[in-house]
Design an enzyme around this catalytic site. Structure first.
Site, PDB file in Angstrom:
ATOM      1  N   GLU A 287      42.906  76.007  10.486  1.00 49.48           N
ATOM      2  CA  GLU A 287      42.945  75.568   9.060  1.00 49.48           C
ATOM      3  C   GLU A 287      43.157  76.841   8.374  1.00 49.48           C
ATOM      4  O   GLU A 287      42.260  77.876   8.475  1.00 49.48           O
ATOM      5  CB  GLU A 287      41.770  74.654   8.704  1.00 49.48           C
ATOM      6  N   CYS A 321      40.653  78.922  -0.289  1.00 53.07           N
ATOM      7  CA  CYS A 321      42.057  78.519   0.061  1.00 53.07           C
ATOM      8  C   CYS A 321      42.544  77.652  -0.858  1.00 53.07           C
ATOM      9  O   CYS A 321      43.822  77.556  -0.923  1.00 53.07           O
ATOM     10  CB  CYS A 321      41.699  78.014   1.683  1.00 53.07           C
TER      11      CYS A 321
HETATM   12  P1  NAD Z   1      40.627  85.938   9.011  1.00 53.53           P
HETATM   13  O1  NAD Z   1      41.976  85.307   9.539  1.00 53.53           O
HETATM   14  O2  NAD Z   1      40.913  87.309   8.789  1.00 53.53           O
HETATM   15  O3  NAD Z   1      39.574  85.823   9.816  1.00 53.53           O
HETATM   16  C1  NAD Z   1      38.893  84.581  10.071  1.00 53.53           C
HETATM   17  C2  NAD Z   1      38.087  84.670  11.705  1.00 53.53           C
HETATM   18  O4  NAD Z   1      38.982  85.062  12.490  1.00 53.53           O
HETATM   19  C3  NAD Z   1      37.070  85.856  11.388  1.00 53.53           C
HETATM   20  O5  NAD Z   1      35.900  85.399  11.904  1.00 53.53           O
HETATM   21  C4  NAD Z   1      37.807  86.983  12.238  1.00 53.53           C
HETATM   22  O6  NAD Z   1      36.778  87.714  12.796  1.00 53.53           O
HETATM   23  C5  NAD Z   1      38.434  86.159  13.274  1.00 53.53           C
HETATM   24  N1  NAD Z   1      39.700  86.746  13.918  1.00 53.53           N
HETATM   25  C6  NAD Z   1      40.361  87.883  13.536  1.00 53.53           C
HETATM   26  N2  NAD Z   1      41.084  88.542  14.203  1.00 53.53           N
HETATM   27  C7  NAD Z   1      40.880  87.292  15.433  1.00 53.53           C
HETATM   28  C8  NAD Z   1      41.689  87.263  16.442  1.00 53.53           C
HETATM   29  N3  NAD Z   1      42.670  88.083  17.093  1.00 53.53           N
HETATM   30  N4  NAD Z   1      41.299  86.138  17.468  1.00 53.53           N
HETATM   31  C9  NAD Z   1      40.240  85.418  17.144  1.00 53.53           C
HETATM   32  N5  NAD Z   1      39.753  85.446  15.890  1.00 53.53           N
HETATM   33  C10 NAD Z   1      40.092  86.414  15.248  1.00 53.53           C
HETATM   34  O7  NAD Z   1      40.491  85.424   7.608  1.00 53.53           O
HETATM   35  P2  NAD Z   1      39.390  85.355   6.415  1.00 53.53           P
HETATM   36  O8  NAD Z   1      39.795  86.686   5.621  1.00 53.53           O
HETATM   37  O9  NAD Z   1      37.874  85.594   7.129  1.00 53.53           O
HETATM   38  O10 NAD Z   1      39.272  84.237   5.567  1.00 53.53           O
HETATM   39  C11 NAD Z   1      40.270  84.049   4.533  1.00 53.53           C
HETATM   40  C12 NAD Z   1      41.350  83.206   4.819  1.00 53.53           C
HETATM   41  O11 NAD Z   1      40.918  81.964   5.313  1.00 53.53           O
HETATM   42  C13 NAD Z   1      42.345  82.832   3.674  1.00 53.53           C
HETATM   43  O12 NAD Z   1      43.525  82.950   4.289  1.00 53.53           O
HETATM   44  C14 NAD Z   1      42.153  81.443   3.446  1.00 53.53           C
HETATM   45  O13 NAD Z   1      42.963  80.655   2.647  1.00 53.53           O
HETATM   46  C15 NAD Z   1      41.715  81.024   4.699  1.00 53.53           C
HETATM   47  N6  NAD Z   1      40.580  79.486   4.530  1.00 53.53           N
HETATM   48  C16 NAD Z   1      41.196  78.484   4.784  1.00 53.53           C
HETATM   49  C17 NAD Z   1      40.593  77.332   4.659  1.00 53.53           C
HETATM   50  C18 NAD Z   1      41.122  75.991   5.018  1.00 53.53           C
HETATM   51  O14 NAD Z   1      40.227  75.012   5.157  1.00 53.53           O
HETATM   52  N7  NAD Z   1      42.251  75.632   4.929  1.00 53.53           N
HETATM   53  C19 NAD Z   1      39.160  77.424   4.276  1.00 53.53           C
HETATM   54  C20 NAD Z   1      38.759  78.552   3.968  1.00 53.53           C
HETATM   55  C21 NAD Z   1      39.417  79.624   3.990  1.00 53.53           C
END
Ligand code: NAD
Length: 517
Positions: A287, A321
């Site tokens: 997501e 988001c």
């Molecule tokens: P991010 O993608 O930077 O990080 C999310 C998670 O992924 C963290 O736990 C991070 O450590 C992990 N991660 C980073 N690199 C990785 C890799 N190579 N492999 C596996 N995991 C890895 O996102 P963020 O800054 O934490 O969150 C904000 C984003 O989330 C925004 O884009 C927002 O729109 C989205 N979001 C979406 C929803 C939804 O339901 N669609 C809900 C909340 C947030």
């Protein structure tokens, strides 16, 4: 099990002095616990790591909220092993017993509500109402998925066939890796974890590096609720250090991810490769982000539209988001609605979340602050900044005041890319057709809104507006569990629809058994 039907947990009323007093007491108590250490928990045992994640208060970066274990591939491997072992008994634990643990976790969360709100304020920089809504949503996920499991436990009916008994039912998948973002650190982490657990899977739970203390608290709540050791393995760490390893490992059966598009797509690609010894196709629930738009036409209640846009754009400083980051206004009402948005945005209280009146708190982190500051510079080139100032000194907290850009081209970067801060891009459309075309001109498709009194246009938007969560004549944030199942279209993700009737089945595999008599 004789449960009452699911109902959303009510929010706390901050005009009630009793609630204000309880939160102040919780802030003081939790304030005394800041700086504490939280090891990883693998197979029910604390595991110390060489490195640590130092979590800070985004409203006051010099204040350390906690020090959390920082897993390397070694600990991530241990967590996958522990989850693999625990799957052998957890998969055979009756669904009712698994549901009861969620119900008990909901009760623990309710009892610890003020404390959890306080952690959200310290570590997430959340304004009070936002922090409270988080905990209410986490409770909702637990209560909702507990009931959903009971609804699904015997499978679904199939057509009768003479001389045979035919059954269609669900079984768990295996070891799931839960990867969560920081912006809803209690709710999303609890929701993704509880869905995986109640369906009989075991998990490696990786919270965001920015909200790992809250991750440790969520793990603690599941433990307090009686979840057996090894079912949930708390594996805090940096995505850049353990993410690929967890995703690519042959023991991983599925990945449940919420976060940015960039990370989600990377996970999807890496999970698609078959590791040596792997015996399944990994399932990915991803997501991701949004560039969400609200359209306003000339028939709309303009006052309500301006209010809905401001609340959706600036709630939690735009770090949702679902946040409104594009307002698409028809040209005949453009100036009037823009004026009303500016009035509202100017009136929002910005600052550290020390009282219920603060509406815009800090951004989560220095990198996020720098990213948003960078987009403000881009915006100044691409459009006219009609509200907002250049961000101040990040050492004093990661604050950015509500910002509005007008006169942007719909194809400009500030109208196309997810900024994830309190920055609204206002776009002008000739008519409703053009407004809808601009709204759909995005690789994302998460939330969207229309303010209109024209029935025909609303019906058109109902079908043509590309968004997984569409709202008419109201704000576009704050989806409720069980009421507005949440998840987007297109590059906003796999459309898993958290908090909805299809979500749990994505964590299971269906089996058909025929017996001839
Ligand atoms: P991010 O993608 O930077 O990080 C999310 C998670 O992924 C963290 O736990 C991070 O450590 C992990 N991660 C980073 N690199 C990785 C890799 N190579 N492999 C596996 N995991 C890895 O996102 P963020 O800054 O934490 O969150 C904000 C984003 O989330 C925004 O884009 C927002 O729109 C989205 N979001 C979406 C929803 C939804 O339901 N669609 C809900 C909340 C947030």
């Amino acid at each position: 099990m004789g449960l009452t039907p699911f109902r959303n947990e009510p929010y706390l009323d901050w005009s009630d002095e009793g609630n204000v007093g309880k939160l102040r007491a919780a802030l003081e108590k939790v304030g005394g616990e800041l700086g504490g250490s939280y090891p990883l928990i693998i197979g029910g045992k604390p595991v110390e790591t060489e490195g640590e994640i130092v979590s800070e208060n985004p409203a006051k970066p010099s204040q350390v909220v906690g020090r959390v274990g920082r897993a390397t591939e070694r600990e991530a491997g241990m967590a996958l092993d522990a989850a693999t072992r625990a799957f052998e008994f957890w998969r055979n634990t009756p669904p009712e017993a698994r549901s009861r643990i969620l119900l008990r976790a909901a009760a623990v969360m309710r009892r610890r509500r003020f404390e959890m709100i306080a952690w959200e304020i310290y570590e997430g920089g959340k304004p009070w109402a936002e922090a409270d809504a988080q905990i209410a949503e986490a409770i909702d996920f637990l209560e909702y998925y507990a009931r959903e499991m009971l609804r699904l436990k015997d499978g679904k009916p199939v057509a009768p066939f003479p001389g045979e008994e035919n059954r269609y039912f669900y079984q768990p998948l295996g070891v799931g890796v839960i990867i969560a973002p920081w912006n809803f650190p209690t709710a999303i982490l609890t929701g993704m974890s509880s869905a995986a657990i109640v369906t009989g899977n075991t998990i490696v739970m990786k919270p965001s590096e920015y909200t790992s203390v809250i991750g440790a608290k969520v793990a603690e709540i599941f433990e307090e609720a009686g979840l057996p050791a090894g079912v949930l393995n708390f594996c805090a760490g940096y995505g850049s250090e353990i993410g690929d390893y967890l995703v690519e490992d042959a023991r991983t059966r599925f990945i449940s991810f919420t976060g940015s598009m960039k990370t989600g797509l990377r996970i999807n690609e890496r999970a698609a490769r078959t590791a040596p010894g792997q015996r399944w196709i990994k399932r990915v629930l991803a997501e991701m982000g949004g560039k969400d738009a609200i359209v306003v036409d000339e028939t709309a209640d303009l006052e309500a539209a301006a209010e809905g846009i401001a609340v959706s754009a600036y709630g939690y400083a735009g770090q949702k988001c679902s946040a409104c980051s594009r307002a698409i206004l028809q040209e005949d009402i453009h100036d009037e609605v823009l004026g009303r948005i500016l009035e509202r945005a100017k009136a929002l209280r910005v600052g550290p979340p020390g009282s219920p009146e603060v509406f815009v708190g800090p951004l989560i982190s220095r990198p996020q602050f720098e990213k948003v500051a960078g987009y403000i510079e881009v915006g100044k080139e691409e459009a006219e900044r009609v509200l907002g100032e250049d961000p101040g000194d990040p050492e004093e907290g990661y604050f950015v005041s509500p910002t509005v850009f007008a006169g942007a081209d719909p194809r400009s970067r500030i109208a196309q890319e997810e900024i994830f801060g309190p920055v609204l891009t206002v776009l002008k459309a000739r008519d409703f057709d053009e407004a809808l075309r601009i709204a759909n001109d995005s690789p994302y498709g998460l939330t969207g809104g229309v303010y209109s009194r024209d029935r025909e246009r609303l019906e058109r938007a109902r079908h043509e507006f590309r968004a997984g969560n569409l709202y008419f004549n109201r704000k576009i944030t704050g989806a409720l569990v069980g009421v507005q199942p949440f998840g987007g279209f297109d590059l906003s993700g796999t459309n898993a629809k958290a908090g909805g009737p299809d979500y749990l089945t994505l964590h299971m595999q269906a089996k058909s058994v025929a017996e001839r008599f």
